[in-house]
Each structure stands twice: as structure tokens, then as C-alpha cells.
Design an enzyme around this catalytic site. Structure first.
Site, mmCIF file in Angstrom:
data_model
loop_
_atom_site.group_PDB
_atom_site.id
_atom_site.type_symbol
_atom_site.label_atom_id
_atom_site.label_comp_id
_atom_site.label_asym_id
_atom_site.label_seq_id
_atom_site.Cartn_x
_atom_site.Cartn_y
_atom_site.Cartn_z
ATOM 1 C CB VAL A 96 -0.952 0.017 1.212
ATOM 2 C CG1 VAL A 96 -1.806 1.282 1.199
ATOM 3 C CG2 VAL A 96 -1.842 -1.226 1.218
ATOM 4 C CG HIS A 100 1.488 1.147 6.088
ATOM 5 N ND1 HIS A 100 1.627 1.480 4.764
ATOM 6 C CD2 HIS A 100 1.776 -0.169 6.173
ATOM 7 C CE1 HIS A 100 1.968 0.414 4.075
ATOM 8 N NE2 HIS A 100 2.081 -0.609 4.906
HETATM 9 P P1 AMP Z 1 2.451 -3.344 3.488
HETATM 10 O O1 AMP Z 1 2.582 -4.705 2.846
HETATM 11 O O2 AMP Z 1 3.550 -3.004 4.438
HETATM 12 O O3 AMP Z 1 2.208 -2.270 2.452
HETATM 13 O O4 AMP Z 1 1.177 -3.439 4.413
HETATM 14 C C1 AMP Z 1 -0.112 -3.195 3.967
HETATM 15 C C2 AMP Z 1 -1.025 -3.832 4.963
HETATM 16 O O5 AMP Z 1 -2.317 -3.321 4.760
HETATM 17 C C3 AMP Z 1 -1.129 -5.358 4.843
HETATM 18 O O6 AMP Z 1 -0.700 -5.959 6.048
HETATM 19 C C4 AMP Z 1 -2.609 -5.592 4.569
HETATM 20 O O7 AMP Z 1 -3.104 -6.737 5.220
HETATM 21 C C5 AMP Z 1 -3.230 -4.312 5.101
HETATM 22 N N1 AMP Z 1 -4.507 -3.940 4.505
HETATM 23 C C6 AMP Z 1 -4.825 -3.920 3.190
HETATM 24 N N2 AMP Z 1 -6.087 -3.481 3.022
HETATM 25 C C7 AMP Z 1 -6.575 -3.221 4.260
HETATM 26 C C8 AMP Z 1 -7.818 -2.751 4.759
HETATM 27 N N3 AMP Z 1 -8.845 -2.459 3.937
HETATM 28 N N4 AMP Z 1 -7.960 -2.626 6.098
HETATM 29 C C9 AMP Z 1 -6.951 -2.920 6.934
HETATM 30 N N5 AMP Z 1 -5.746 -3.364 6.529
HETATM 31 C C10 AMP Z 1 -5.562 -3.523 5.208
#
Ligand code: AMP
Length: 114
Positions: A96, A100
Site C-alpha cells: 500500500v 504506515h
Molecule cells: P504493506 O505490505 O507493508 O504495504 O502493508 C499493507 C497492509 O495493509 C497489509 O498488512 C494488509 O493486510 C493491510 N490492509 C490492506 N487493506 C486493508 C484494509 N482495507 N484494512 C486494513 N488493513 C488492510
């Protein structure tokens, strides 16, 4: 500019299990948790990743770092310990493109990660 997924969550256009919010950031449960506690702490400002931050973001980054401890305490994992992860870019496994901080705890973890 199209909002990022996490901006839509921060603006409550997409539902989430939010555990904290203030004017600078939101924190909500990861939809696919890798531990009993898995929170994402996200600035409202859509910085793409930590490498995109500049000196202008110093106060925001400081705020986020302090919130990590607050959230860990509120989630009951500050004493047992937890892991914070900032994935950046493709090799870092970032999926994403909105900065974060993962706050992960509630079980014992190995180091180094896979
Ligand atoms: P990253 O791989 O570090 O970019 O982490 C992105 C995180 O966002 C992953 O652990 C996903 O499981 C989480 N994620 C994706 N979509 C959502 C959502 N709608 N609500 C909560 N977490 C999400």
C-alpha cells in the site's frame, strides 16, 4: 489526485476497525493480521513511504513514533514486547503506497524475519 486506500480509511469512506485517531494520524487493525495484535498506524498526510519524508515531516514523524508506544500500551503489548515494521517499496514488501507503521504483538517473534 486519487485518494490512497489508507486515506479512504482515515476519512471513513472505507470501514475499518479503528483503535485510535487524531488530527495527524489514524490507527486501525490490519485486515490480515499476522499476530493477535496487528495495528497499522498511518499519517493522514499521504506520504508514499518513509523514504519520501523530508525535514518538513519531522514533527509528524515524531508524533507517529510517540503514538507507537501509546497504542502498544493501549493494546496491552508494551510490557510483553512487540515489533514495529515500516515496509518500503517493492523489495521491502510494501503493498500500500501510503506510509504506515505496522505494530505487531501478542506472540513471540523470531529475528531475522523471512
Ligand atoms: P504493506 O505490505 O507493508 O504495504 O502493508 C499493507 C497492509 O495493509 C497489509 O498488512 C494488509 O493486510 C493491510 N490492509 C490492506 N487493506 C486493508 C484494509 N482495507 N484494512 C486494513 N488493513 C488492510
Amino acid at each position: 489526485m486519487e485518494k490512497t486506500l489508507f486515506q479512504k480509511i482515515a476519512d471513513k469512506e472505507i470501514p475499518s476497525d479503528m483503535v485510535y485517531e487524531d488530527e495527524h494520524c489514524v490507527a486501525f487493525r490490519d485486515i490480515s493480521p499476522s499476530a493477535p495484535v496487528h495495528i497499522l498506524l498511518v499519517p493522514r498526510k499521504p506520504l508514499r513511504d518513509i523514504a519520501s519524508a523530508t525535514a518538513e515531516d519531522a514533527a509528524l514523524l515524531s508524533h507517529l513514533m510517540l503514538k507507537v508506544g501509546d497504542i502498544a500500551r493501549a493494546q496491552g503489548i508494551a510490557e510483553s514486547g512487540f515489533r514495529t515494521v515500516l515496509n518500503t517499496g517493492e523489495d521491502g514488501g510494501q503493498t500500500v503506497p501510503h506510509l504506515h507503521i505496522h505494530i505487531i504483538g501478542g506472540r513471540s517473534m523470531q529475528w531475522p524475519p523471512g
